[in-house]
Design a protein around this motif. Structure first.
Motif: not given
Length: 427
Positions: A324-325, A321-322, A317-318, A351-353, A348
């Motif tokens: 997408i950042a 996020k990187r 998940v982390a 919720s991020v993607v 999970k």
């Protein structure tokens, strides 16, 4: 009478097969001595025959020797250590023609009477070799010598005229080679040093040599099988082997409540839209830790890599996020993955993607074949057994750029970056 006749026959046979007489022994010894002398004074010539002796009775060594390479014995394995090239050195070179011309013209201009046979013996050539060479570069015709009708007065020999005729004849030896020395150097550099596939190497060569015609892929593979371009059979980065066909595993039960590939949108199956991704992980060696999280766009085949400290759900998940950042993943419509323990929580990931996660059947990772095939490209630079904890994120991002810069036949010879930009311009 019969017994006497038998004794006579036996005596005759014993004379034939028995000891030799003294004069026969002496004759045989003389022959052996002569043979030994001939072997000592015999000197081989590159054009065949034995070097002739000059007027002083000393054998003259040849002016050129054919340096033929001794090829090692071949082994029946994936690497072929032989080539089918012609070994040079069996013909006169231009430097040797200059040497012959200087000596011949010096003798002719000094007024010495010499025959073609004597001159050939002086330089260790066969008579026919020098005769043909002289006729090829003669500046005139030979006329009878008024002092001695049995001899001729020869004219001078021009090595440049002889070399021009040789070059003209060489041009008529069938079709010219399509592969040049410069192409061979670039092809060997791309395949062996940069670890590119032959198709990708050809695409790079077309950009580096725009005015030159580059042969097709099948021509290069024929040269690889022969081994005359510096790349041998088995040295290409991806060399598949025939695997025995195995029975497919039985369809295992999937976790209830998960979305399968049958529920995936139509655009993902037909690869008609950007944003449909396939996701997988590449794990480090047994004694290592961490790995890589990889995603690939099903339409453009753009590959995204992110380093994982540990292969767990939280680290995945982390890593997303990187991605997408740094705007590597944007406008995701669907994600297809396998049933690994790091992907067990689809909520999970969603919720991020911001999109649904679709799972393959158990023991059927081939259903997300795009990312599995692209993982083989990672293994060119980082083979199995690599501990990814020893590498940095910058190195993995550099590997991502290299893989996305590979020319793909599926994309009409374009890279993943070029395909994205061309599609956006058309839109």
């Amino acid at each position: 009478m019969k017994n006497i006749f038998r004794e006579v026959v036996q005596l005759n046979e014993s004379n034939r097969k028995g000891k030799l007489s003294k004069w026969r022994k002496d004759a045989q010894k003389k022959r052996d001595k002569e043979r030994k002398k001939k072997k000592k004074h015999r000197k081989e010539r590159p054009h065949g025959g034995v070097a002739r002796k000059n007027n002083k009775g000393v054998a003259v060594c040849s002016m050129m020797r054919a340096a033929k390479t001794n090829h090692p014995p071949t082994k029946k394995d994936a690497m072929r250590n032989y080539i089918t090239q012609h070994v040079p050195g069996t013909h006169l070179t231009f430097e040797q023609r200059l040497t012959l011309a200087a000596d011949w013209n010096k003798i002719i201009n000094s007024g010495c009477r010499i025959t073609l046979r004597q001159f050939a013996a002086k330089h260790g050539l066969r008579y026919e070799t020098w005769r043909r060479e002289y006729l090829r570069g003669a500046t005139g015709f030979a006329i009878p010598d008024p002092k001695d009708r049995r001899r001729r007065k020869y004219c001078e020999y021009d090595p440049f005229v002889a070399q021009d005729k040789i070059n003209e004849n060489n041009e008529n030896k069938g079709t010219k080679m399509l592969v040049t020395n410069k192409m061979t150097f670039l092809f060997k550099k791309h395949v062996l040093e940069e670890k590119l596939s032959p198709y990708d190497a050809i695409c790079h060569m077309k950009k580096e040599m725009p005015e030159q015609h580059i042969p097709c892929l099948s021509t290069w593979y024929k040269h690889i099988n022969v081994g005359d371009v510096g790349v041998r059979y088995g040295e290409t980065p991806y060399h598949p082997k025939k695997k025995p066909k195995r029975s497919k595993p039985h369809p295992a039960m999937t976790v209830p409540g998960r979305l399968t590939l049958n529920n995936r949108p139509v655009g993902a199956n037909k690869r008609s839209r950007f944003g449909h991704y396939e996701m997988d992980t590449i794990v480090s060696s047994t004694n290592g830790r961490g790995g890589l999280l990889v995603l690939i766009d099903r339409k453009s085949r753009r590959y995204i890599i992110e380093l994982l400290a540990h292969v767990t759900q939280d680290d995945v998940v982390a890593a997303l996020k990187r991605m997408i950042a740094r705007k590597a993943v944007s406008n995701a419509i669907s994600i297809s993955t396998d049933n690994g323990c790091e992907f067990l929580d689809p909520d999970k990931i969603k919720s991020v993607v911001g999109c649904n996660v679709y799972y393959t059947r158990a023991y059927a990772s081939w259903e997300k074949g795009s990312v599995e095939n692209c993982n083989k490209l990672v293994r060119r630079w980082y083979p199995k057994g690599t501990d990814f904890a020893k590498y940095t994120t910058a190195e993995m991002h550099h590997l991502e750029k290299i893989i996305n810069s590979i020319h793909r036949k599926l994309l009409d010879g374009k890279t993943a970056y070029e395909y994205d930009t061309s599609y956006n311009k058309a839109a």
